[in-house]
Scaffold this motif. Sequence first.
Motif, PDB file in Angstrom:
ATOM      1  N   THR A  33      48.895 -44.741 -21.327  1.00  0.00           N
ATOM      2  CA  THR A  33      47.655 -45.416 -22.131  1.00  0.00           C
ATOM      3  C   THR A  33      46.428 -44.485 -21.825  1.00  0.00           C
ATOM      4  N   LEU A  34      45.618 -43.884 -22.610  1.00  0.00           N
ATOM      5  CA  LEU A  34      44.476 -43.349 -22.477  1.00  0.00           C
ATOM      6  C   LEU A  34      43.406 -43.909 -23.102  1.00  0.00           C
ATOM      7  N   SER A  35      42.314 -44.288 -22.112  1.00  0.00           N
ATOM      8  CA  SER A  35      41.043 -44.961 -22.958  1.00  0.00           C
ATOM      9  C   SER A  35      40.123 -43.986 -23.258  1.00  0.00           C
ATOM     10  N   PHE A  36      39.477 -43.963 -24.135  1.00  0.00           N
ATOM     11  CA  PHE A  36      38.344 -42.833 -24.485  1.00  0.00           C
ATOM     12  C   PHE A  36      37.268 -43.254 -23.763  1.00  0.00           C
ATOM     13  N   MET A  37      37.132 -44.592 -23.620  1.00  0.00           N
ATOM     14  CA  MET A  37      35.860 -45.107 -23.055  1.00  0.00           C
ATOM     15  C   MET A  37      35.686 -44.869 -21.660  1.00  0.00           C
ATOM     16  N   THR A  38      36.837 -45.112 -20.836  1.00  0.00           N
ATOM     17  CA  THR A  38      36.999 -44.784 -19.514  1.00  0.00           C
ATOM     18  C   THR A  38      37.202 -43.558 -19.238  1.00  0.00           C
ATOM     19  N   GLN A  39      37.753 -42.725 -20.207  1.00  0.00           N
ATOM     20  CA  GLN A  39      38.586 -41.388 -20.018  1.00  0.00           C
ATOM     21  C   GLN A  39      39.524 -41.343 -18.844  1.00  0.00           C
ATOM     22  N   ARG A  40      40.300 -42.303 -18.800  1.00  0.00           N
ATOM     23  CA  ARG A  40      41.319 -42.265 -17.608  1.00  0.00           C
ATOM     24  C   ARG A  40      42.640 -42.357 -18.450  1.00  0.00           C
ATOM     25  N   LEU A  41      43.805 -41.623 -18.179  1.00  0.00           N
ATOM     26  CA  LEU A  41      45.128 -41.570 -18.643  1.00  0.00           C
ATOM     27  C   LEU A  41      46.025 -42.335 -17.397  1.00  0.00           C
ATOM     28  N   VAL A  42      46.494 -43.329 -17.778  1.00  0.00           N
ATOM     29  CA  VAL A  42      47.477 -44.137 -16.836  1.00  0.00           C
ATOM     30  C   VAL A  42      48.915 -43.885 -17.481  1.00  0.00           C
ATOM     31  N   MET A  43      49.815 -43.250 -16.531  1.00  0.00           N
ATOM     32  CA  MET A  43      51.190 -43.071 -16.942  1.00  0.00           C
ATOM     33  C   MET A  43      51.898 -43.955 -15.768  1.00  0.00           C
ATOM     34  N   GLU A  44      53.202 -44.329 -16.481  1.00  0.00           N
ATOM     35  CA  GLU A  44      54.202 -44.741 -15.438  1.00  0.00           C
ATOM     36  C   GLU A  44      55.457 -43.733 -15.619  1.00  0.00           C
ATOM     37  N   VAL A  45      55.531 -43.170 -14.351  1.00  0.00           N
ATOM     38  CA  VAL A  45      56.485 -42.106 -14.534  1.00  0.00           C
ATOM     39  C   VAL A  45      57.728 -42.248 -13.659  1.00  0.00           C
ATOM     40  N   GLU A  46      59.038 -41.949 -14.153  1.00  0.00           N
ATOM     41  CA  GLU A  46      60.131 -41.876 -13.352  1.00  0.00           C
ATOM     42  C   GLU A  46      59.901 -41.346 -11.950  1.00  0.00           C
ATOM     43  N   ASP A  47      60.519 -41.933 -11.012  1.00  0.00           N
ATOM     44  CA  ASP A  47      60.248 -41.242  -9.615  1.00  0.00           C
ATOM     45  C   ASP A  47      60.873 -39.997  -9.548  1.00  0.00           C
ATOM     46  N   GLY A  48      60.333 -39.176  -8.669  1.00  0.00           N
ATOM     47  CA  GLY A  48      60.879 -38.086  -8.404  1.00  0.00           C
ATOM     48  C   GLY A  48      60.331 -36.738  -9.643  1.00  0.00           C
ATOM     49  N   ARG A  49      59.762 -37.272 -10.627  1.00  0.00           N
ATOM     50  CA  ARG A  49      59.544 -36.345 -11.749  1.00  0.00           C
ATOM     51  C   ARG A  49      58.006 -36.339 -12.009  1.00  0.00           C
ATOM     52  N   GLU A  50      57.293 -36.694 -10.921  1.00  0.00           N
ATOM     53  CA  GLU A  50      55.727 -36.847 -10.848  1.00  0.00           C
ATOM     54  C   GLU A  50      54.975 -35.602 -11.340  1.00  0.00           C
ATOM     55  N   ASP A  51      55.391 -34.476 -10.580  1.00  0.00           N
ATOM     56  CA  ASP A  51      54.905 -33.059 -10.544  1.00  0.00           C
ATOM     57  C   ASP A  51      55.040 -32.400 -11.964  1.00  0.00           C
ATOM     58  N   GLU A  52      56.444 -32.608 -12.339  1.00  0.00           N
ATOM     59  CA  GLU A  52      56.852 -32.179 -13.637  1.00  0.00           C
ATOM     60  C   GLU A  52      56.057 -32.852 -14.786  1.00  0.00           C
ATOM     61  N   VAL A  53      55.928 -34.124 -14.634  1.00  0.00           N
ATOM     62  CA  VAL A  53      55.049 -34.682 -15.876  1.00  0.00           C
ATOM     63  C   VAL A  53      53.722 -34.509 -15.812  1.00  0.00           C
ATOM     64  N   ILE A  54      52.954 -34.511 -14.584  1.00  0.00           N
ATOM     65  CA  ILE A  54      51.617 -33.987 -14.457  1.00  0.00           C
ATOM     66  C   ILE A  54      51.478 -32.677 -15.209  1.00  0.00           C
ATOM     67  N   GLU A  55      51.997 -31.749 -14.872  1.00  0.00           N
ATOM     68  CA  GLU A  55      52.100 -30.324 -15.443  1.00  0.00           C
ATOM     69  C   GLU A  55      52.315 -30.168 -16.965  1.00  0.00           C
ATOM     70  N   ALA A  56      53.150 -31.216 -17.484  1.00  0.00           N
ATOM     71  CA  ALA A  56      53.489 -31.345 -18.905  1.00  0.00           C
ATOM     72  C   ALA A  56      52.372 -31.867 -19.604  1.00  0.00           C
ATOM     73  N   ALA A  57      51.679 -33.094 -18.961  1.00  0.00           N
ATOM     74  CA  ALA A  57      50.798 -33.594 -19.486  1.00  0.00           C
ATOM     75  C   ALA A  57      49.540 -32.807 -19.573  1.00  0.00           C
ATOM     76  N   ARG A  58      49.202 -31.838 -18.498  1.00  0.00           N
ATOM     77  CA  ARG A  58      48.014 -30.955 -18.704  1.00  0.00           C
ATOM     78  C   ARG A  58      48.116 -29.853 -19.890  1.00  0.00           C
TER      79      ARG A  58
END
Length: 74
Positions: A33-58
Amino acid sequence: MKKIVKLEGLCCANCAAKIEDGVRKLPGVKEATLSFMTQRLVMEVEDGREDEVIEAARKVKDKIEPEADFKVVR
């Protein structure tokens, strides 16, 4: 695992919605979920895939809103 990203400099709610949609479709993302008002992206990510998902989200953010800052908060 929950990851929170601060996206400073989003220009509009439409861009935020496009980024949110793109991130939701990434492998390893259970929920996003990404709130335009708070400008925060909150993600629930599978364990062990955090770095991969962060880079893809970027990369998703760069295609839609290249001027926005992408800072991993937690």
